[in-house]
Design an enzyme around this catalytic site. Sequence first.
Site, mmCIF file in Angstrom:
data_model
loop_
_atom_site.group_PDB
_atom_site.id
_atom_site.type_symbol
_atom_site.label_atom_id
_atom_site.label_comp_id
_atom_site.label_asym_id
_atom_site.label_seq_id
_atom_site.Cartn_x
_atom_site.Cartn_y
_atom_site.Cartn_z
ATOM 1 N N SER A 147 0.835 -1.051 -0.039
ATOM 2 C CA SER A 147 -0.067 0.007 -0.099
ATOM 3 C C SER A 147 0.967 1.287 0.172
ATOM 4 C CB SER A 147 -0.897 0.077 1.253
ATOM 5 O OG SER A 147 -1.476 1.270 1.337
ATOM 6 N N TYR A 160 -2.751 -0.904 10.676
ATOM 7 C CA TYR A 160 -2.714 -1.304 9.062
ATOM 8 C C TYR A 160 -1.344 -0.812 8.480
ATOM 9 C CZ TYR A 160 -4.143 -0.986 3.964
ATOM 10 O OH TYR A 160 -4.091 -1.239 2.800
HETATM 11 P P1 NAI Z 1 -11.120 -5.899 -1.082
HETATM 12 O O1 NAI Z 1 -11.713 -5.886 0.383
HETATM 13 O O2 NAI Z 1 -12.068 -6.014 -2.323
HETATM 14 O O3 NAI Z 1 -9.937 -7.169 -1.009
HETATM 15 C C1 NAI Z 1 -9.380 -7.701 -0.206
HETATM 16 C C2 NAI Z 1 -9.655 -9.179 -0.322
HETATM 17 O O4 NAI Z 1 -9.118 -9.922 0.684
HETATM 18 C C3 NAI Z 1 -11.032 -9.595 -0.341
HETATM 19 O O5 NAI Z 1 -11.479 -10.452 -1.496
HETATM 20 C C4 NAI Z 1 -11.362 -10.404 1.109
HETATM 21 O O6 NAI Z 1 -12.198 -11.310 1.113
HETATM 22 C C5 NAI Z 1 -9.755 -10.820 1.249
HETATM 23 N N1 NAI Z 1 -9.783 -11.395 2.502
HETATM 24 C C6 NAI Z 1 -10.062 -10.580 3.646
HETATM 25 N N2 NAI Z 1 -9.439 -11.177 4.775
HETATM 26 C C7 NAI Z 1 -9.234 -12.564 4.348
HETATM 27 C C8 NAI Z 1 -8.766 -13.551 4.803
HETATM 28 N N3 NAI Z 1 -8.458 -13.842 6.277
HETATM 29 N N4 NAI Z 1 -8.507 -14.651 4.169
HETATM 30 C C9 NAI Z 1 -8.491 -14.666 2.578
HETATM 31 N N5 NAI Z 1 -9.164 -13.490 2.066
HETATM 32 C C10 NAI Z 1 -9.144 -12.614 2.880
HETATM 33 O O7 NAI Z 1 -10.004 -4.509 -1.134
HETATM 34 P P2 NAI Z 1 -8.962 -4.341 -2.428
HETATM 35 O O8 NAI Z 1 -8.785 -2.909 -2.348
HETATM 36 O O9 NAI Z 1 -8.956 -4.951 -3.413
HETATM 37 O O10 NAI Z 1 -7.708 -4.940 -1.357
HETATM 38 C C11 NAI Z 1 -6.814 -5.929 -1.793
HETATM 39 C C12 NAI Z 1 -5.231 -5.409 -1.303
HETATM 40 O O11 NAI Z 1 -4.978 -4.253 -1.625
HETATM 41 C C13 NAI Z 1 -5.276 -5.187 0.408
HETATM 42 O O12 NAI Z 1 -4.269 -6.063 0.643
HETATM 43 C C14 NAI Z 1 -5.253 -3.905 0.512
HETATM 44 O O13 NAI Z 1 -4.884 -3.502 1.734
HETATM 45 C C15 NAI Z 1 -4.499 -3.399 -0.484
HETATM 46 N N6 NAI Z 1 -4.773 -2.018 -0.881
HETATM 47 C C16 NAI Z 1 -5.761 -1.312 -1.645
HETATM 48 C C17 NAI Z 1 -6.024 -0.071 -1.747
HETATM 49 C C18 NAI Z 1 -7.319 0.327 -2.270
HETATM 50 O O14 NAI Z 1 -7.179 1.848 -2.306
HETATM 51 N N7 NAI Z 1 -8.116 -0.088 -2.602
HETATM 52 C C19 NAI Z 1 -4.824 0.679 -1.411
HETATM 53 C C20 NAI Z 1 -3.720 0.025 -0.824
HETATM 54 C C21 NAI Z 1 -3.710 -1.138 -0.601
#
Ligand code: NAI
Length: 258
Positions: A147, A160
């Site tokens: 991130s 985080y």
């Molecule tokens: P999102 O919430 O759609 O994706 C996160 C995914 O991780 C979801 O599919 C969720 O079900 C899964 N997840 C959560 N806990 C879990 C567990 N215990 N076991 C297996 N899967 C689990 O949100 P996004 O944005 O797609 O996030 C993906 C990555 O990108 C994350 O690591 C987040 O920190 C990172 N990120 C996102 C940003 C944004 O602006 N959307 C910015 C910086 C980083």
Amino acid sequence: MRLKDQVAVVTGSSTGIGRAVAERFAREGADVVINYRKSADEAAECLKAVEAAGRRGLVVQADMADVSAVRRLVDQTVEEFGRIDIMVANAGVEKETPVLEIDEEHWDWIMDINLKGAFFAAQTAAKHMAKRFDAEGVGGRIIFMSSVHEEIPFPLHAAYCASKGGLKLLCRGLAVELGHKQITVNNVCPGAIKTPINAPLLSNKERIKDLLAQTPLGRIGETDDVTGIVTFLASEEARFVTGSSYFVDGGLTWHYEE
Ligand code: NAI
């Protein structure tokens, strides 16, 4: 087709960036293991998209906070496809919490998924990749979905930020230890991408206005803004790239305010 016949695992790929990466990888020629924790229907939709691109997919339910489940995910991949070429440790969580209210449960929840789960996903994949390097001279690719907050603070998100700051040095450390096995390790650092994790931000007009004022490119990102760099890092073209972080944030991290 930059990933032709590669085998990739994307953790947390039923939604958001992970799902976009899984679908893009399939369009680039990879077979893809889709991981989810709770959202089986969305994982099934992702599988359909992978298959529509003409590639094989496998859906594996596994909680990334549970190290034995993380290992099972990688082992199932190797059983099904014979190897693992690419691990994208993408699963992550966040929740606004004032620093004085962070309790042990919140701290452990964030760390177990974002940092511990990511480490063991990378380590388990790297064990298979290292064995393959010894046998065939072929290494692998590890990509952490970090991130902008591996670098810059984020009020109400101390745990985080600590987890993503941890990924910054985890990436560097694994890169220097695993380079001799031709395993590359890199971080992708998105900033404000439209996904479910940002629901509180996306529903708040004032916060969107502030964010846009801090983003030189003047918009919030889409998931497909992130998939290109992930595909590059996973590809043969990135064979001499390791131990670095790639920001995909419209300039947010380095914006300048008078
Ligand atoms: P999102 O919430 O759609 O994706 C996160 C995914 O991780 C979801 O599919 C969720 O079900 C899964 N997840 C959560 N806990 C879990 C567990 N215990 N076991 C297996 N899967 C689990 O949100 P996004 O944005 O797609 O996030 C993906 C990555 O990108 C994350 O690591 C987040 O920190 C990172 N990120 C996102 C940003 C944004 O602006 N959307 C910015 C910086 C980083």
